[in-house]
Design a protein around this motif. Structure first.
Motif, PDB file in Angstrom:
ATOM      1  N   ILE A  10      44.547  36.748 -41.083  1.00 37.83           N
ATOM      2  CA  ILE A  10      45.019  36.892 -39.702  1.00 37.83           C
ATOM      3  C   ILE A  10      43.815  37.207 -38.804  1.00 37.83           C
ATOM      4  O   ILE A  10      43.004  38.083 -39.118  1.00 37.83           O
ATOM      5  N   HIS A  11      43.746  36.474 -37.697  1.00 36.44           N
ATOM      6  CA  HIS A  11      42.625  36.635 -36.764  1.00 36.44           C
ATOM      7  C   HIS A  11      43.191  36.500 -35.346  1.00 36.44           C
ATOM      8  O   HIS A  11      43.251  35.416 -34.790  1.00 36.44           O
ATOM      9  N   PRO A  12      43.655  37.642 -34.791  1.00 35.84           N
ATOM     10  CA  PRO A  12      44.428  37.602 -33.541  1.00 35.84           C
ATOM     11  C   PRO A  12      43.672  37.016 -32.350  1.00 35.84           C
ATOM     12  O   PRO A  12      44.291  36.455 -31.444  1.00 35.84           O
ATOM     13  N   GLU A  13      42.345  37.128 -32.318  1.00 34.89           N
ATOM     14  CA  GLU A  13      41.611  36.630 -31.142  1.00 34.89           C
ATOM     15  C   GLU A  13      41.589  35.103 -31.091  1.00 34.89           C
ATOM     16  O   GLU A  13      41.316  34.534 -30.031  1.00 34.89           O
ATOM     17  N   ALA A  14      41.847  34.442 -32.209  1.00 39.08           N
ATOM     18  CA  ALA A  14      41.847  32.973 -32.291  1.00 39.08           C
ATOM     19  C   ALA A  14      40.572  32.353 -31.715  1.00 39.08           C
ATOM     20  O   ALA A  14      40.603  31.356 -30.993  1.00 39.08           O
ATOM     21  N   ILE A  15      39.457  32.950 -32.070  1.00 42.99           N
ATOM     22  CA  ILE A  15      38.145  32.426 -31.661  1.00 42.99           C
ATOM     23  C   ILE A  15      37.500  31.687 -32.838  1.00 42.99           C
ATOM     24  O   ILE A  15      36.867  30.654 -32.671  1.00 42.99           O
ATOM     25  N   CYS A  16      37.686  32.244 -34.028  1.00 41.40           N
ATOM     26  CA  CYS A  16      37.217  31.562 -35.235  1.00 41.40           C
ATOM     27  C   CYS A  16      38.370  30.722 -35.756  1.00 41.40           C
ATOM     28  O   CYS A  16      39.452  31.229 -36.023  1.00 41.40           O
ATOM     29  N   HIS A  17      38.161  29.408 -35.888  1.00 45.74           N
ATOM     30  CA  HIS A  17      39.296  28.512 -36.173  1.00 45.74           C
ATOM     31  C   HIS A  17      39.495  28.228 -37.645  1.00 45.74           C
ATOM     32  O   HIS A  17      40.480  27.582 -37.989  1.00 45.74           O
ATOM     33  N   SER A  18      38.611  28.680 -38.482  1.00 46.03           N
ATOM     34  CA  SER A  18      38.719  28.686 -39.942  1.00 46.03           C
ATOM     35  C   SER A  18      37.315  28.746 -40.522  1.00 46.03           C
ATOM     36  O   SER A  18      36.335  28.526 -39.796  1.00 46.03           O
ATOM     37  N   LEU A  19      37.255  29.073 -41.833  1.00 48.80           N
ATOM     38  CA  LEU A  19      35.954  29.262 -42.469  1.00 48.80           C
ATOM     39  C   LEU A  19      35.952  28.662 -43.874  1.00 48.80           C
ATOM     40  O   LEU A  19      37.000  28.450 -44.471  1.00 48.80           O
ATOM     41  N   VAL A  20      34.744  28.430 -44.367  1.00 54.23           N
ATOM     42  CA  VAL A  20      34.583  27.993 -45.752  1.00 54.23           C
ATOM     43  C   VAL A  20      33.609  28.952 -46.426  1.00 54.23           C
ATOM     44  O   VAL A  20      32.524  29.217 -45.903  1.00 54.23           O
ATOM     45  N   GLN A  21      34.045  29.495 -47.576  1.00 52.94           N
ATOM     46  CA  GLN A  21      33.152  30.337 -48.363  1.00 52.94           C
ATOM     47  C   GLN A  21      32.636  29.510 -49.537  1.00 52.94           C
ATOM     48  O   GLN A  21      33.418  28.884 -50.251  1.00 52.94           O
ATOM     49  N   PHE A  22      31.303  29.513 -49.728  1.00 47.95           N
ATOM     50  CA  PHE A  22      30.699  28.720 -50.797  1.00 47.95           C
ATOM     51  C   PHE A  22      30.435  29.579 -52.023  1.00 47.95           C
ATOM     52  O   PHE A  22      30.522  30.818 -51.956  1.00 47.95           O
ATOM     53  N   VAL A  23      30.118  28.913 -53.151  1.00 46.63           N
ATOM     54  CA  VAL A  23      29.971  29.644 -54.422  1.00 46.63           C
ATOM     55  C   VAL A  23      28.844  30.673 -54.386  1.00 46.63           C
ATOM     56  O   VAL A  23      28.860  31.637 -55.147  1.00 46.63           O
ATOM     57  N   ASP A  24      27.876  30.473 -53.485  1.00 49.33           N
ATOM     58  CA  ASP A  24      26.784  31.456 -53.415  1.00 49.33           C
ATOM     59  C   ASP A  24      27.136  32.659 -52.544  1.00 49.33           C
ATOM     60  O   ASP A  24      26.340  33.570 -52.382  1.00 49.33           O
ATOM     61  N   GLY A  25      28.358  32.658 -51.985  1.00 47.99           N
ATOM     62  CA  GLY A  25      28.792  33.795 -51.180  1.00 47.99           C
ATOM     63  C   GLY A  25      28.636  33.589 -49.684  1.00 47.99           C
ATOM     64  O   GLY A  25      29.116  34.390 -48.884  1.00 47.99           O
ATOM     65  N   SER A  26      27.958  32.524 -49.295  1.00 51.52           N
ATOM     66  CA  SER A  26      27.757  32.237 -47.877  1.00 51.52           C
ATOM     67  C   SER A  26      29.058  31.756 -47.227  1.00 51.52           C
ATOM     68  O   SER A  26      29.820  31.015 -47.841  1.00 51.52           O
ATOM     69  N   ILE A  27      29.301  32.205 -46.004  1.00 52.59           N
ATOM     70  CA  ILE A  27      30.497  31.753 -45.269  1.00 52.59           C
ATOM     71  C   ILE A  27      30.069  31.006 -44.008  1.00 52.59           C
ATOM     72  O   ILE A  27      29.230  31.499 -43.247  1.00 52.59           O
ATOM     73  N   LEU A  28      30.637  29.824 -43.792  1.00 50.78           N
ATOM     74  CA  LEU A  28      30.446  29.108 -42.524  1.00 50.78           C
ATOM     75  C   LEU A  28      31.786  29.093 -41.787  1.00 50.78           C
ATOM     76  O   LEU A  28      32.831  28.909 -42.405  1.00 50.78           O
ATOM     77  N   GLY A  29      31.724  29.278 -40.482  1.00 50.38           N
ATOM     78  CA  GLY A  29      32.948  29.222 -39.686  1.00 50.38           C
ATOM     79  C   GLY A  29      32.719  28.417 -38.429  1.00 50.38           C
ATOM     80  O   GLY A  29      31.571  28.118 -38.078  1.00 50.38           O
ATOM     81  N   GLN A  30      33.781  28.027 -37.755  1.00 50.69           N
ATOM     82  CA  GLN A  30      33.651  27.307 -36.483  1.00 50.69           C
ATOM     83  C   GLN A  30      34.306  28.145 -35.395  1.00 50.69           C
ATOM     84  O   GLN A  30      35.442  28.600 -35.554  1.00 50.69           O
ATOM     85  N   PHE A  31      33.585  28.366 -34.300  1.00 47.93           N
ATOM     86  CA  PHE A  31      34.024  29.272 -33.241  1.00 47.93           C
ATOM     87  C   PHE A  31      34.075  28.544 -31.905  1.00 47.93           C
ATOM     88  O   PHE A  31      33.154  27.810 -31.550  1.00 47.93           O
ATOM     89  N   SER A  32      35.146  28.769 -31.169  1.00 46.79           N
ATOM     90  CA  SER A  32      35.246  28.264 -29.795  1.00 46.79           C
ATOM     91  C   SER A  32      36.489  28.899 -29.193  1.00 46.79           C
ATOM     92  O   SER A  32      37.343  29.408 -29.923  1.00 46.79           O
ATOM     93  N   TYR A  33      36.597  28.872 -27.858  1.00 46.63           N
ATOM     94  CA  TYR A  33      37.844  29.334 -27.256  1.00 46.63           C
ATOM     95  C   TYR A  33      38.955  28.421 -27.726  1.00 46.63           C
ATOM     96  O   TYR A  33      38.722  27.231 -27.963  1.00 46.63           O
ATOM     97  N   PRO A  34      40.191  28.974 -27.885  1.00 48.25           N
ATOM     98  CA  PRO A  34      41.286  28.125 -28.355  1.00 48.25           C
ATOM     99  C   PRO A  34      41.658  27.069 -27.315  1.00 48.25           C
ATOM    100  O   PRO A  34      42.184  27.390 -26.256  1.00 48.25           O
ATOM    101  N   ASP A  35      41.321  25.826 -27.585  1.00 49.24           N
ATOM    102  CA  ASP A  35      41.630  24.725 -26.685  1.00 49.24           C
ATOM    103  C   ASP A  35      41.647  23.456 -27.530  1.00 49.24           C
ATOM    104  O   ASP A  35      40.612  23.085 -28.103  1.00 49.24           O
ATOM    105  N   MET A  36      42.819  22.832 -27.621  1.00 54.38           N
ATOM    106  CA  MET A  36      42.966  21.670 -28.507  1.00 54.38           C
ATOM    107  C   MET A  36      42.088  20.490 -28.097  1.00 54.38           C
ATOM    108  O   MET A  36      41.898  19.554 -28.871  1.00 54.38           O
ATOM    109  N   LYS A  37      41.557  20.535 -26.864  1.00 52.21           N
ATOM    110  CA  LYS A  37      40.710  19.416 -26.439  1.00 52.21           C
ATOM    111  C   LYS A  37      39.490  19.263 -27.348  1.00 52.21           C
ATOM    112  O   LYS A  37      38.990  18.158 -27.540  1.00 52.21           O
ATOM    113  N   LEU A  38      39.028  20.387 -27.897  1.00 54.57           N
ATOM    114  CA  LEU A  38      37.826  20.318 -28.730  1.00 54.57           C
ATOM    115  C   LEU A  38      38.075  19.606 -30.068  1.00 54.57           C
ATOM    116  O   LEU A  38      37.375  18.634 -30.382  1.00 54.57           O
ATOM    117  N   PRO A  39      39.068  20.058 -30.868  1.00 54.18           N
ATOM    118  CA  PRO A  39      39.325  19.296 -32.109  1.00 54.18           C
ATOM    119  C   PRO A  39      39.747  17.854 -31.857  1.00 54.18           C
ATOM    120  O   PRO A  39      39.413  16.971 -32.656  1.00 54.18           O
TER     121      PRO A  39
END
Ligand code: MG
Length: 380
Positions: free
Chosen positions: A232-261
């Motif tokens: 749960i991420h109430p601010e809805a700024i991070c739209h999802s993340l991927v955690q890799f086997v080495d422990g690194s996490i990448l995420g995608q951040f933007s204001y919630p606006d469907m125009k971007l995806p």
């Protein structure tokens, strides 16, 4: 110039998609399709000078035809298929609020068109069949759902075998910090972050939306369901993340606006300037991540169950949910009973393996089962 067909052009995603396409270099709308909102369809076609439109509900064919001269008007679900087969568009942007037009979508894949998919129900009910076709024709299937767009962007150029976990974020909906007992329709339809269509807004409130997104992610990224987590991420700024086997996490951040995806699905791997407001990180100050309450929102677990059973079960989950949402919106079912009737439908269903028609029949059975259950509950 890339030619784009917009299915579901009068809905929330469709209207945004038209704005995005007007703003992009090298893209234009080549055709529009809607289920029944013929007035807006006519308006859109006139404004965009579109030569191809489709109206799914046949009773509105006449007014559309009469109002649009020199425009080819397709009609019914067959019309959607015809529009793909006879047209020469490069991209199908599919944004109906249900899996209507599944055959047109499969035809687009076969034709080698890029499929920008907003309708998660397509992958929930027919995921295996659709993905098999995508592989067979080496087609491009790009998600528009904001979470899946985020994951797609994090995974670009990376091996799925290096992924430890996909982490879907959820805003938590309007009842994150409130009881779900005796809530009204208005309470449910007021989403704290996203302004969307009614179906998906109810799905967000029950968190069934996240369940459908788990199934969607499983098919899209061909990743086992136990590697998909929800936070749960109430601010809805991070739209999802991927955690890799080495422990690194990448995420995608933007204001919630469907125009971007929407835009990214059209332009990927390229990027263009967008209509979206850019984030100022120091204005946000704080981002929160919490564990979902699975007792309050049992729906999330249904996704794992449905995927484990497979066959027609995900289609039944989808059909039962669509029908439960409809019954709730028609005041025939209480909000807290939505997951109850969905669970009962899944418990009663005997899953079968099959083709699109078999899964559609399973969906239809589930819809009918929920309607009867809602009637029984109302009488009590
Ligand atoms: Mg989403």
């Amino acid at each position: 110039m890339k030619k784009v067909l917009v299915f579901g052009s009068t809905g929330s995603i469709g209207v945004n998609a038209i704005e995005v396409i007007k703003n992009l270099d090298g893209y234009r709308v080549a055709g529009l399709a809607t289920f029944s909102n013929y007035r807006l369809l006519i308006q859109q076609a006139k404004l965009l000078k579109t030569r191809n439109v489709a109206i799914v509900d046949k009773k509105y064919y006449k007014p559309v035809k009469e109002n649009l001269v020199n425009v080819k008007v397709f009609c019914g679900e067959d019309g959607l298929l015809e529009m793909i087969e006879k047209g020469e568009a490069d991209i199908l942007l599919a944004a109906f609020s249900s899996a209507i037009g599944i055959y047109a979508i499969l035809a687009a894949i076969k034709k080698g068109m890029r499929l920008c998919l907003a309708t998660k129900e397509v992958l929930v009910s027919f995921g295996e069949i659709v993905m098999k076709e995508v592989k067979k024709y080496n087609a491009q299937l790009i998600p528009i759902d904001s979470e899946h767009s985020a994951i797609y962007q994090c995974l670009e150029g990376r091996k799925i075998s290096d992924v430890e976990k996909i982490i879907l974020t959820a805003s938590g909906g309007p009842f994150l910090n409130r009881s779900i007992k005796n809530v009204s329709r208005a309470d449910v339809l007021k989403h704290p972050v996203w302004n969307m269509g009614k179906k998906i807004t109810v799905d967000s409130a029950t968190m069934m939306n996240k369940a459908l997104e788990i199934i969607e992610a499983h098919h899209l990224f061909q990743i086992p369901v136990d590697k998909i987590a929800v936070v749960i991420h109430p601010e809805a700024i991070c739209h999802s993340l991927v955690q890799f086997v080495d422990g690194s996490i990448l995420g995608q951040f933007s204001y919630p606006d469907m125009k971007l995806p929407i835009q990214y699905a059209l332009t990927t791997p390229a990027r263009q300037r967008s209509l979206v407001k850019h984030i100022k990180l120091d204005k946000i100050r704080q981002l929160t991540f919490l564990t979902p309450d699975y007792n309050k929102f049992p729906s999330i677990r249904f996704a794992y169950q449905a995927l484990k059973i497979g066959k027609s079960m995900p289609a039944v989950l989808n059909g039962a949910n669509e029908s439960a949402v409809q019954e709730f919106l028609s005041d025939n079912l209480r909000f807290e009973d939505i997951p109850v009737v969905i669970k009962k439908t899944m418990d009663v269903h005997k899953p079968v393996a099959g083709d699109i028609e078999d899964y559609r029949r399973a969906e239809m059975w589930a819809r009918q089962f929920v309607r009867v259950e809602a009637k029984l509950k109302k009488r009590r």
